[in-house]
Design a protein around this motif. Structure first.
Motif, short mmCIF file in Angstrom:
data_model
loop_
_atom_site.label_atom_id
_atom_site.label_comp_id
_atom_site.label_asym_id
_atom_site.label_seq_id
_atom_site.Cartn_x
_atom_site.Cartn_y
_atom_site.Cartn_z
N ARG A 185 0.87 -1.18 0.00
CA ARG A 185 0.00 0.00 0.00
C ARG A 185 0.91 1.23 0.00
NH1 ARG A 185 -3.64 3.38 3.00
NH2 ARG A 185 -5.68 3.37 1.95
N VAL A 186 0.84 2.01 -1.08
CA VAL A 186 1.83 3.05 -1.35
C VAL A 186 1.16 4.42 -1.42
CG1 VAL A 186 3.56 3.87 -3.00
CG2 VAL A 186 3.25 1.41 -2.61
N ALA A 187 1.86 5.42 -0.88
CA ALA A 187 1.48 6.82 -1.04
C ALA A 187 2.53 7.51 -1.91
CB ALA A 187 1.37 7.52 0.30
N LEU A 188 2.09 8.19 -2.98
CA LEU A 188 2.98 8.95 -3.86
C LEU A 188 2.66 10.42 -3.66
CD1 LEU A 188 5.06 9.23 -6.14
CD2 LEU A 188 3.19 8.83 -7.77
N LEU A 189 3.63 11.17 -3.13
CA LEU A 189 3.39 12.54 -2.70
C LEU A 189 4.32 13.53 -3.38
CD1 LEU A 189 3.25 11.75 1.09
CD2 LEU A 189 1.36 12.78 -0.14
N CYS A 190 3.87 14.78 -3.42
CA CYS A 190 4.70 15.89 -3.84
C CYS A 190 4.09 17.17 -3.28
CB CYS A 190 4.78 15.98 -5.38
SG CYS A 190 3.18 16.22 -6.17
N PHE A 234 -0.54 28.23 9.20
CA PHE A 234 -1.30 27.02 8.90
C PHE A 234 -0.43 26.01 8.16
CE2 PHE A 234 -3.44 24.78 5.42
CZ PHE A 234 -4.31 23.96 6.14
N TRP A 235 0.29 26.52 7.19
CA TRP A 235 1.04 25.64 6.28
C TRP A 235 2.23 24.99 6.98
CZ3 TRP A 235 -0.71 23.55 2.19
CH2 TRP A 235 0.14 23.02 1.21
N GLU A 236 2.93 25.76 7.79
CA GLU A 236 4.17 25.27 8.39
C GLU A 236 3.97 24.62 9.76
OE1 GLU A 236 6.77 25.29 6.64
OE2 GLU A 236 6.24 26.69 5.06
N ARG A 237 2.88 24.97 10.47
CA ARG A 237 2.73 24.43 11.83
C ARG A 237 1.40 23.71 12.05
NH1 ARG A 237 0.53 25.86 16.52
NH2 ARG A 237 -0.29 27.81 15.66
N GLN A 269 12.78 18.15 -1.58
CA GLN A 269 13.40 19.33 -0.99
C GLN A 269 12.37 20.41 -0.65
OE1 GLN A 269 13.92 18.40 -4.18
NE2 GLN A 269 13.04 20.06 -5.38
N ASP A 270 11.13 20.26 -1.17
CA ASP A 270 10.06 21.22 -0.86
C ASP A 270 9.39 20.96 0.48
OD1 ASP A 270 10.48 22.40 -3.33
OD2 ASP A 270 8.84 21.33 -4.33
N PHE A 271 9.70 19.84 1.11
CA PHE A 271 9.01 19.46 2.35
C PHE A 271 9.74 20.05 3.56
CE2 PHE A 271 5.99 15.75 1.51
CZ PHE A 271 5.69 16.21 0.23
N ALA A 272 8.95 20.64 4.45
CA ALA A 272 9.50 21.21 5.69
C ALA A 272 9.75 20.10 6.71
CB ALA A 272 8.53 22.24 6.26
N ASP A 273 10.51 20.45 7.77
CA ASP A 273 10.82 19.46 8.80
C ASP A 273 9.57 18.84 9.40
OD1 ASP A 273 13.48 18.84 9.16
OD2 ASP A 273 13.92 20.67 10.26
N GLY A 274 8.56 19.71 9.68
CA GLY A 274 7.36 19.21 10.34
C GLY A 274 6.50 18.32 9.48
N GLN A 328 16.85 22.92 -6.55
CA GLN A 328 15.49 23.35 -6.86
C GLN A 328 14.72 23.67 -5.58
OE1 GLN A 328 13.26 21.61 -10.18
NE2 GLN A 328 14.91 20.12 -10.44
N ARG A 329 15.43 23.96 -4.51
CA ARG A 329 14.77 24.34 -3.26
C ARG A 329 14.38 25.81 -3.35
NH1 ARG A 329 14.85 22.00 1.87
NH2 ARG A 329 16.54 20.57 1.34
N VAL A 330 13.23 26.07 -3.98
CA VAL A 330 12.83 27.46 -4.23
C VAL A 330 12.01 28.05 -3.10
CG1 VAL A 330 12.89 27.16 -6.73
CG2 VAL A 330 10.76 26.72 -5.49
N PHE A 331 11.68 27.23 -2.09
CA PHE A 331 10.96 27.73 -0.93
C PHE A 331 11.90 27.71 0.28
CE2 PHE A 331 7.86 25.59 -3.69
CZ PHE A 331 7.03 26.67 -3.97
N ALA A 332 11.66 28.61 1.19
CA ALA A 332 12.53 28.74 2.37
C ALA A 332 12.19 27.66 3.40
CB ALA A 332 12.39 30.13 2.98
N ARG A 333 12.28 26.42 2.99
CA ARG A 333 12.08 25.29 3.88
C ARG A 333 13.32 24.42 3.81
NH1 ARG A 333 7.34 24.33 0.54
NH2 ARG A 333 5.69 25.77 1.18
#
Length: 554
Positions: free
Chosen positions: A258-263, A310-313, A341-346, A371-376
């Motif tokens: 059972r697989v999750a494919l995320l981005c 909301f997005w980060e916490r 690389q777009d995913f934050a620590d949380g 390609q880390r274009v967001f400050a995460r």
């Protein structure tokens, strides 16, 4: 006085042909046309005319050139002697047959028939530039005026021009006749230059290379925690998709998982869904979409990407709690994250909580740090085995060379050759308007609208603003594939996606946050042709001398 030569600089088989061609082109009038090496095939044989003279007001002369020393014996057989020995020839018959073959081809053409043109003067001649021909030479099939020898080269053009007048019962061709004959001899209904043809071939080759590269997934058969690193064009997204399919249906000695494919990107998630559409449930991952969509599938409240708290916490905290409470049947055996690389620590805690076995469950991430274009600056909380992709499969060499200084590693370009990358220099205020002009020029050259994307690095293009619906962003991204139109987007949303032709509009007055990474993304979205529009100084300050120098030299 110089005749028109077609082709302008032909490749002749012998020096004798070259010499005769040069003399005739130099001496014939401006309205004359000299065709070289004309090949024609009819029902009987293949023909080749050394030269065809199209003489308005006079006639058509098909010329056979024979070099070396030529002779004719008492039985009427022609011979030529050269360094290759002595061999039989029949230049008169060859010239005559070629003349009639060309004449019949022209007169059969619908363009000639539809014009109701009557027959014009067609003639043939033989030129032997190194053979002495006596003034009283004569044979039944070749009178003296039809053959030109060594002593006739000084006034060769005039001698050949005089031949058609002997057919006084036929009319002399006009300038329009000559133009039409040239057009007919070029052929009809020919394929026009199609800029997409080479792109199709490159795409086929890139797909084949990517499939071959997918064999690398075999390396991960006994590994459940892997990070696949690679620059733009390395095929990471295709590999992530292939791995999701493999794990879902089971492979080798593994049972189906059972697989999750995320981005992160909505557009990339839409691409995954489109590629998986039509597969059976047994072959389709349990979840495909963005991190936010995964949370909503668990019951998390919605929010906006503009709400940083909301997005980060709040969202990841809520998802972590919901994931911890998931029943076993809704958990995943493996999670695959593209553009990780777009995913934050949380964001990683909810994904780990959603695994059936947090210690041994599969975690496969695909990254390109440049390609880390967001400050995460998040990283998975578990050790990963690195696997490096160092081949660029998707971009032409010309495009890959431009963004090579920005890649995280040295990559070998394998995408083939393509058009040179162009830089259209202008002020940032003029960039959008100039980019629109470039799009029109590309369409005029034959690119289809669905091949082209205009991507901005600063403010969004007015067309993107008009088309984007905050309440239904998926509808906007469906336009990327479903609408037969130019796509207007922004670099922040185009990672993992590509178009054959990209007009990168650098519409910023100065480098801003993550400007270098955004430029890297923009430069690497085109597979076949790239045009950069903007202020060269802004690009230099963003990416450095190496990139602007490469743009300036192409």
């Amino acid at each position: 006085m110089t005749a028109r030569a077609i082709p302008q600089d032909p490749q002749h088989d012998t020096n004798s042909e070259r010499g005769v061609w040069e003399r005739l082109v130099a001496a014939l009038p401006d309205d004359a046309v000299v065709l070289s090496g004309l090949r024609l095939t009819d029902e009987t044989k293949d023909h080749e005319a050394d030269l065809v003279l199209l003489l308005p007001g006079e006639g058509i002369v098909v010329v056979e050139v024979k070099g070396g020393g030529c002779s004719r014996d008492a039985q009427g057989q022609w011979w030529t002697t050269s360094g290759h020995g002595r061999r039989r020839i029949d230049p008169v018959r060859q010239a005559r047959q070629t003349r009639y073959a060309i004449r019949d081809y022209v007169e059969r053409d619908p363009r000639w028939r539809d014009s109701s043109r009557t027959r014009i003067r067609w003639s043939h001649a033989v030129v032997m530039p190194y053979t002495a021909i006596d003034d009283d030479f004569d044979t039944p099939d070749c009178p003296r005026w039809m053959i030109q020898g060594r002593g006739d080269q000084g006034d060769l053009a005039d001698r050949l021009r005089a031949i058609p007048a002997r057919a006084s019962d036929k009319r002399a061709p006009t300038d329009d006749d000559v133009r039409l004959i040239v057009e007919i001899l070029r052929g009809r209904r020919l394929p026009v230059e199609d800029v997409t043809a080479e792109a199709d071939e490159r795409a086929s080759r890139a797909d084949r290379l990517t499939v071959e590269q997918a064999t690398l997934l075999g390396v991960t058969r006994l590994l459940n925690r892997v990070e696949v690193r690679g620059g733009a064009g390395s095929g990471k997204t295709v590999l992530a998709l292939a791995q999701a399919k493999d794990l879902t249906r089971g492979r080798d000695d593994r049972a189906p998982q059972r697989v999750a494919l995320l981005c992160y990107s909505i557009g990339l998630a839409e691409y995954f869904r489109r590629e998986l559409k039509g597969l059976s449930r047994k072959r389709t991952p349990a979840f495909v979409g963005t991190f936010e969509e995964l949370g909503r599938s668990w019951g998390a409240e919605g929010g906006t990407r503009q709400d940083g708290d909301f997005w980060e916490r709040r969202l990841p905290d809520r998802m972590a709690d919901l994931a911890a409470a998931l029943p076993d049947g809704e958990r995943f055996d493996a999670v695959i994250v593209d553009e990780a690389q777009d995913f934050a620590d949380g964001w990683w805690r909810p994904l780990m909580n959603a695994l059936r076995d947090e210690e041994t469950g599969g975690l496969y991430v695909y990254t390109d740090e440049n390609q880390r274009v967001f400050a995460r600056f998040g990283r998975p909380p578990v050790p990963l085995v690195p696997l490096v992709l160092d081949h660029n499969l998707r971009n032409t060499r010309q495009i890959a060379d431009v963004f090579a200084p920005l890649t995280p590693m040295r990559m070998r370009p394998m995408g083939g050759e393509g058009p040179a990358v162009r830089l259209v220099a202008c002020a940032a205020d003029e960039a959008v308007e100039r980019a629109d002009d470039v799009v029109e020029e590309l369409l005029d050259r034959g690119w289809r609208q669905r091949d082209v994307a205009l991507i901005t690095t600063g403010a969004r293009h007015p067309v993107q603003v008009e088309r984007f619906d905050e309440h239904d962003p998926q509808a906007y991204w469906r336009l990327f594939w479903e609408d037969d139109d130019v796509f207007y987007g922004h670099v922040l949303g185009c990672k993992g996606l590509e178009r054959r032709v990209v007009v990168l509009c650098v519409n910023e007055h100065e480098p801003r946050d993550r400007a270098k990474e955004k430029l890297y993304v923009g430069l690497s979205r085109a597979t076949d042709e790239l045009v950069v529009v903007g202020d060269p100084e802004v690009i230099r300050r963003t990416a450095g001398d190496a990139v602007i120098d490469r743009l300036g030299s192409l």
